[in-house]
Design a protein around this motif. Structure first.
Motif, PDB file in Angstrom:
ATOM      1  N   UNK A  70      -5.617   8.349 -11.254  1.00  0.00           N
ATOM      2  CA  UNK A  70      -5.133   8.443  -9.873  1.00  0.00           C
ATOM      3  C   UNK A  70      -5.630   9.731  -9.235  1.00  0.00           C
ATOM      4  N   UNK A  71      -6.439   9.608  -8.205  1.00  0.00           N
ATOM      5  CA  UNK A  71      -7.008  10.766  -7.524  1.00  0.00           C
ATOM      6  C   UNK A  71      -6.109  11.205  -6.369  1.00  0.00           C
ATOM      7  N   UNK A  72      -6.179  12.476  -5.984  1.00  0.00           N
ATOM      8  CA  UNK A  72      -5.351  12.969  -4.867  1.00  0.00           C
ATOM      9  C   UNK A  72      -5.556  12.178  -3.587  1.00  0.00           C
ATOM     10  N   UNK A  73      -6.791  11.732  -3.357  1.00  0.00           N
ATOM     11  CA  UNK A  73      -7.072  10.972  -2.136  1.00  0.00           C
ATOM     12  C   UNK A  73      -6.267   9.667  -2.094  1.00  0.00           C
ATOM     13  N   UNK A  99      -3.340   9.185  -3.550  1.00  0.00           N
ATOM     14  CA  UNK A  99      -1.957   9.586  -3.290  1.00  0.00           C
ATOM     15  C   UNK A  99      -1.753   9.879  -1.803  1.00  0.00           C
ATOM     16  N   UNK A 100      -2.737  10.538  -1.196  1.00  0.00           N
ATOM     17  CA  UNK A 100      -2.660  10.828   0.236  1.00  0.00           C
ATOM     18  C   UNK A 100      -2.715   9.530   1.059  1.00  0.00           C
ATOM     19  N   UNK A 156       0.790  -1.234   0.000  1.00  0.00           N
ATOM     20  CA  UNK A 156       0.000   0.000   0.000  1.00  0.00           C
ATOM     21  C   UNK A 156       0.812   1.268   0.000  1.00  0.00           C
ATOM     22  N   UNK A 157       2.127   1.151  -0.200  1.00  0.00           N
ATOM     23  CA  UNK A 157       2.993   2.330  -0.107  1.00  0.00           C
ATOM     24  C   UNK A 157       3.400   2.882  -1.468  1.00  0.00           C
ATOM     25  N   UNK A 158       2.873   2.301  -2.545  1.00  0.00           N
ATOM     26  CA  UNK A 158       3.257   2.748  -3.881  1.00  0.00           C
ATOM     27  C   UNK A 158       2.097   2.555  -4.841  1.00  0.00           C
TER      28      UNK A 158
END
Length: 486
Positions: free
Chosen positions: A67-70, A72-73, A58-60
């Motif tokens: 790809x949504x900002x959420x 990426x966050x 879950x780290x990449x």
């Protein structure tokens, strides 16, 4: 003497202070390792190399479409071990894009880490950089099965954790295989690997969610060696095929083609195309179809056709096949990445001769060009209408807000078989024994799943035909309909 005593006391004091500092630092390091390392469900082990792990919980972000900002966050929070935030962000991302299987897998993994609950870990091998469409289809099946079992309480109280294994280049493939088999926290894997033998050698169950010609050959070799395997009890099979082998699919389809066309023109990806592994597999498939079509009394014409050739002329190929070789049918056999070019051939054939295609064209991409492919017949392992009492298709549509295909159904069943086996024994060796037991069976999207000692699964292909539809959910006006076999 006084000064000497004072100096001595000072040296002793400094020495004692040094010892205390060292002891404190040692104690801190021990406490830190105790807090971070123990049975942490997100820890991975890689003692092979100093390079970063090829397995990701879950780290990449690997699937970079929409790809949504959420998201990426969420990945950032996961990497920082802020799992509460990761869960919130992944949930928010799924609201924006419910059709993203990677985010759903990461969400379930983040929940396990947040709750610090025990977990059973499996891997899904996805060729994301080489075949993103196939990878997403496989990930959807795995994500759906993981989500269902975890929502039901897991396996004997332990949630199912899924690590996504992927490489950026072919040079890392061997390293990925080694990393997977040597990670003792992994009990099984789902995916397609070229070097499947390493999983047998290292006793890690690998379940194939899709079939390709080279896999069929591997399974046939395993079947030939099954007598020796039974005589030598130390030799056990850890490779399982959740779908019937490709030879069954080719045979069923070729029998139908031979009834419809006397002279068949085959158009696929040449062995000299851009992707060596894909084209090699495709060439094997062309040879299998050629032999099967001839077996049922029809001919295969010799005009070459290479969909991957940038200079390929669809019109010239079709005209020559019909006018010179008297072709009475066309069989399109593209890799998933070359479906567009196969469609160009179909546009030239349109209405002149019957059209057939390999199962690679059983995808939403094909239906986008339905008007040029109407009437085309292809073989599949699964169709949502083949067993309407099975809830998989409806559940999949509700989860992904879209129809899924047989590759998603196969991946779902691959993990379902593993889950059913793990409920009886959650060790590597124990899982192999369970799946190899002739009395083992479990229900999946494709029906009842049961393996032979060599890991094969029996079954026949289903034929479908592209037809126009007015109220279908594909959004294209066309859909794959079951073909009534006589």
């Amino acid at each position: 003497m006084t000064h000497k005593k004072e100096n001595l006391r000072l040296l002793i004091s400094l020495g004692l202070a040094g010892v205390m500092v060292a002891a404190i630092l040692w104690l801190i390091s021990k406490l830190s390792s105790t807090i971070i390392a123990p049975s942490n469900p997100i820890s991975t082990s890689s003692t092979l190399t100093n390079k970063s792990s090829l397995m990701n919980l879950g780290t990449k972000i690997l699937v970079k479409v929409q790809t949504y900002p959420e998201k990426m966050d969420g990945v950032k929070a996961f990497d920082e071990k802020d799992f509460n935030t990761a869960v919130k962000k992944f949930n928010a991302s799924l609201k924006n894009n419910p059709n993203d299987p990677e985010t759903l897998i990461y969400l379930n993994n983040a929940k396990i880490a947040r709750d610090n609950s025990g977990a059973i870990k499996v891997a899904v091998i996805a060729p994301i950089n080489f075949d993103p469409s196939l990878s997403e289809e496989i990930l959807r099946g795995v994500a759906q099965a993981q989500n269902e079992v975890n929502n039901q309480g897991g396996i004997d109280g332990k949630k199912l954790q899924v690590v996504i294994a992927s490489v950026d280049n072919r040079e890392d493939s061997a390293r990925l295989d080694k990393e997977l088999v040597q990670d003792k926290s992994l009990v099984a894997a789902v995916g397609v690997r070229l070097n499947a033998a390493i999983y047998n050698e290292n006793r890690l169950v690998l379940v194939f969610p899709v079939e390709r010609p080279n896999q069929a050959d591997n399974a046939q070799n395993l079947e030939k060696n099954s007598v020796n395997s039974q005589l030598n009890t130390s030799t056990k099979n850890y490779l399982f095929h959740v779908n019937p082998l490709y030879e069954n699919l080719v045979d069923t389809h070729s029998r139908y083609i031979a009834r419809q066309a006397r002279n068949v023109a085959i158009c696929g990806d040449s062995p000299t195309s851009r992707s060596n592994s894909t084209s090699s597999s495709n060439q094997i498939l062309v040879e299998q179809y050629t032999q099967a079509i001839k077996k049922y009394g029809s001919n295969v014409i010799s005009i070459p056709c290479n969909l991957a050739d940038k200079n390929f002329d669809p019109k010239a190929f079709v005209d020559q096949a019909i006018e010179t070789e008297n072709a009475s049918g066309f069989l399109l056999m593209p890799s998933i990445r070359n479906i567009y070019f196969a469609t160009k051939v179909a546009q030239e054939v349109k209405g002149r001769k019957p059209l057939f295609a390999s199962e690679s064209m059983y995808s939403a991409t094909t239906l986008q060009n339905g008007k040029d492919l109407e009437g085309m017949v292809l073989p599949v392992y699964w169709h949502r209408d083949a067993n309407k009492d099975n809830p998989f298709a409806e559940n999949a549509f509700q989860l992904w807000n879209a129809q899924v295909n047989q590759r998603t159904a196969g991946a779902y069943d691959a993990l379902q078989a593993i889950i059913a086996g793990l409920k009886q024994d959650n060790t590597r060796e124990g899982l192999q024994k369970v799946l190899s037991n002739p009395n083992f069976s479990t229900s999946g999207a494709t029906g009842m799943i049961q393996f032979s000692p060599s890991g094969k699964r029996q079954g026949e292909a289903i034929l479908v035909k592209i037809e126009r539809c007015e109220s279908c959910s594909t959004g294209t006006g066309y859909d794959f309909a079951l073909l009534n076999k006589k």
